[in-house]
Design an enzyme around this catalytic site. Structure first.
Site, PDB file in Angstrom:
ATOM      1  N   ASP A 182      44.941  39.749  20.337  1.00  0.00           N
ATOM      2  CA  ASP A 182      45.175  38.418  19.621  1.00  0.00           C
ATOM      3  C   ASP A 182      43.573  37.615  19.842  1.00  0.00           C
ATOM      4  O   ASP A 182      43.770  36.492  19.445  1.00  0.00           O
ATOM      5  CB  ASP A 182      46.234  37.589  19.833  1.00  0.00           C
ATOM      6  CG  ASP A 182      46.063  36.914  21.429  1.00  0.00           C
ATOM      7  OD1 ASP A 182      45.591  37.339  21.988  1.00  0.00           O
ATOM      8  OD2 ASP A 182      46.457  35.639  21.343  1.00  0.00           O
ATOM      9  N   GLU A 183      42.591  38.277  20.551  1.00  0.00           N
ATOM     10  CA  GLU A 183      41.553  37.732  21.067  1.00  0.00           C
ATOM     11  C   GLU A 183      40.240  38.296  20.830  1.00  0.00           C
ATOM     12  O   GLU A 183      40.186  39.509  21.034  1.00  0.00           O
ATOM     13  CB  GLU A 183      41.785  37.474  22.420  1.00  0.00           C
ATOM     14  CG  GLU A 183      41.805  36.171  23.076  1.00  0.00           C
ATOM     15  CD  GLU A 183      42.029  36.233  24.575  1.00  0.00           C
ATOM     16  OE1 GLU A 183      40.949  36.355  25.469  1.00  0.00           O
ATOM     17  OE2 GLU A 183      42.925  36.730  25.001  1.00  0.00           O
TER      18      GLU A 183
HETATM   19  P1  TTP Z   1      47.571  34.862  25.199  1.00  0.00           P
HETATM   20  O1  TTP Z   1      46.415  34.613  24.209  1.00  0.00           O
HETATM   21  O2  TTP Z   1      47.067  34.865  26.729  1.00  0.00           O
HETATM   22  O3  TTP Z   1      48.518  33.996  25.124  1.00  0.00           O
HETATM   23  P2  TTP Z   1      49.257  33.407  23.802  1.00  0.00           P
HETATM   24  O4  TTP Z   1      48.769  33.826  22.668  1.00  0.00           O
HETATM   25  O5  TTP Z   1      51.009  33.707  23.694  1.00  0.00           O
HETATM   26  O6  TTP Z   1      49.270  31.791  23.927  1.00  0.00           O
HETATM   27  P3  TTP Z   1      48.237  30.866  23.881  1.00  0.00           P
HETATM   28  O7  TTP Z   1      48.578  30.031  22.536  1.00  0.00           O
HETATM   29  O8  TTP Z   1      47.945  29.909  25.152  1.00  0.00           O
HETATM   30  O9  TTP Z   1      46.793  31.575  23.580  1.00  0.00           O
HETATM   31  O10 TTP Z   1      48.144  36.485  24.961  1.00  0.00           O
HETATM   32  C1  TTP Z   1      48.373  37.028  23.777  1.00  0.00           C
HETATM   33  C2  TTP Z   1      49.506  37.681  23.885  1.00  0.00           C
HETATM   34  O11 TTP Z   1      49.487  38.852  24.902  1.00  0.00           O
HETATM   35  C3  TTP Z   1      50.952  37.078  23.962  1.00  0.00           C
HETATM   36  O12 TTP Z   1      51.313  36.175  22.864  1.00  0.00           O
HETATM   37  C4  TTP Z   1      51.534  38.131  24.768  1.00  0.00           C
HETATM   38  C5  TTP Z   1      50.652  38.978  25.281  1.00  0.00           C
HETATM   39  N1  TTP Z   1      50.658  38.824  26.698  1.00  0.00           N
HETATM   40  C6  TTP Z   1      51.390  39.401  27.489  1.00  0.00           C
HETATM   41  O13 TTP Z   1      52.524  40.388  27.128  1.00  0.00           O
HETATM   42  N2  TTP Z   1      51.515  39.388  28.885  1.00  0.00           N
HETATM   43  C7  TTP Z   1      50.820  38.441  29.517  1.00  0.00           C
HETATM   44  O14 TTP Z   1      51.014  38.279  30.703  1.00  0.00           O
HETATM   45  C8  TTP Z   1      50.170  37.612  28.649  1.00  0.00           C
HETATM   46  C9  TTP Z   1      49.193  36.503  29.410  1.00  0.00           C
HETATM   47  C10 TTP Z   1      50.034  37.948  27.407  1.00  0.00           C
HETATM   48 MG    MG Z   2      46.482  33.636  22.517  1.00  0.00          MG
END
Ligand code: TTP
Ligand code: MG
Length: 359
Positions: free
Chosen positions: A104-105
């Site tokens: 997602d990044e």
């Molecule tokens: P993130 O971008 O860290 O979190 P997020 O998108 O859920 O929330 P934010 O709005 O704060 O960005 O992580 C992206 C995805 O990766 C998240 O939806 C689930 C997965 N993930 C895990 O499976 N384990 C983890 O420890 C983290 C940090 C993320």
């Molecule tokens: Mg995220």
């Protein structure tokens, strides 16, 4: 010239996909990951669940204690992968310089992109809108002149927002930052720094490079730079292009070597403009010739210096053409390719092969 980097990060990614695909989950505390009666952990949770203090990596059993009315769902990786591909396609409309960090990044280097009159903020806005149009999901963006600051910036107006850190504000921005917020400083390093009396960027900045390197090794040198708002790490797509080429098939076969040369020069110009857009240069020049009887040959030359200037390439083309039979045989196709590519065209120095793959 400073770079323009965008960091895009989807909001509550797994949980948002679950809420999108099951309207009954909208507006509810959704926890994606292990079941509450298992030893599993929370992968992520919806913003509604975060209000209860739930966060990633927390044991699911603990999340259930905090929020018994929470809805626990198992991850559907295939669905997240599909969205990941969709957002990647959106990025690709803007640049090839995309470095994914997770599903997602990603970092995007849009320094050479002239869409939106070259405004990275406007591009980020458009990209987020397009992501929403295609996926019905929201993303946040950070915009700055390096990766470190772009990444931190994307958290500032999350969810569904964006934030710009201008080059003149970068150093001051890092000063007020608690060191736990520094990307690359985990819990262990944070504790070590606290023990040394380092709480913020400003505290960290007091430390000389040698001291930091003594306490934190190679990372210490990195901290020394980022606390000054400096982060030269390039945005590197993991699958770096190995070559870039262009070719033309003629409507009627060509006999005249002069005319062939003209076509090859034009093709060289196309290739060079492609290389410049991607900030690439290469060491090997290849021409491809397909004779009228469809027999195809290539001739190559590899040089020490980097080829990114059309003049350099044009000088080499006659040498390669001399090694063919174009003076005796008519030609139906010509092509030019530059390969053995690397990215360090500004300094003219080559980079270690494979370096970009490691970062
Ligand atoms: P993130 O971008 O860290 O979190 P997020 O998108 O859920 O929330 P934010 O709005 O704060 O960005 O992580 C992206 C995805 O990766 C998240 O939806 C689930 C997965 N993930 C895990 O499976 N384990 C983890 O420890 C983290 C940090 C993320
Ligand atoms: Mg995220």
């Amino acid at each position: 010239m400073s770079r323009k980097i965008i960091h895009i990060d989807m909001d509550a990614f797994f949980a948002a996909v679950e809420q999108r695909d099951n309207p009954a989950l909208k507006g509810r505390p959704v926890i994606v990951g292990g079941q509450p009666n298992s030893r599993g952990v929370v992968a992520t949770c919806s913003y509604e669940a975060r209000k209860f203090g739930i966060h990633s990596a927390m044991p699911a059993a603990r999340a259930w204690q905090l929020c018994p009315q929470g809805i626990f769902v198992k991850p559907r990786i295939a669905a997240y992968r599909e969205v990941s591909q969709q957002i990647h396609q959106v990025f690709q409309q803007y640049t090839d310089l995309i470095e994914p960090l997770s599903l997602d990044e990603a970092y995007l280097d849009v320094s050479a992109v002239d869409r939106c009159s070259g405004s990275a903020s406007l591009m980020a806005k458009e990209i987020r809108q397009q992501i929403f149009d295609v996926t019905q999901l929201t993303a946040s963006a950070g915009i700055s002149y390096n990766k470190f600051l772009a990444k931190i910036a994307s958290d500032i107006n999350k969810p569904n927002g964006q934030f710009l850190i201008k080059p003149e504000d970068g150093e001051a921005f890092v000063q007020q930052l608690p060191i736990g917020k520094f990307f690359g400083i985990g819990k262990v390093t944070e504790a070590k720094m606290h023990a040394l009396g380092i709480q913020t960027g400003a505290d960290l900045k007091q430390w000389p490079k040698e001291k930091l390197s003594q306490y934190f090794g190679k990372s210490g040198v990195y901290y020394y730079s980022i606390v000054r708002g400096i982060d030269e790490r390039p945005v590197t797509s993991h699958r770096m292009r190995k070559s870039l080429g262009a070719e033309t098939t003629f409507q009627t076969d060509i006999h005249d070597v002069e005319i062939m040369q003209q076509h090859l020069f034009q093709l060289a110009e196309q290739v060079v403009s492609g290389l410049q857009k991607k900030q690439l240069a290469g060491h090997t020049l290849t021409i491809k010739v397909k004779y009228a009887d469809f027999q195809q040959i290539t001739r190559s030359i590899t040089v020490d210096e980097l080829l990114y200037d059309v003049k350099k390439i044009i000088c080499l083309i006659p040498l390669l053409l001399n090694k063919t039979e174009v003076d005796r045989r008519p030609v139906r196709l010509l092509g030019v390719t530059v390969s053995s590519l690397s990215r360090d065209i500004e300094t003219g120095h080559d980079v270690q092969p494979g370096l970009f793959d490691q970062i």
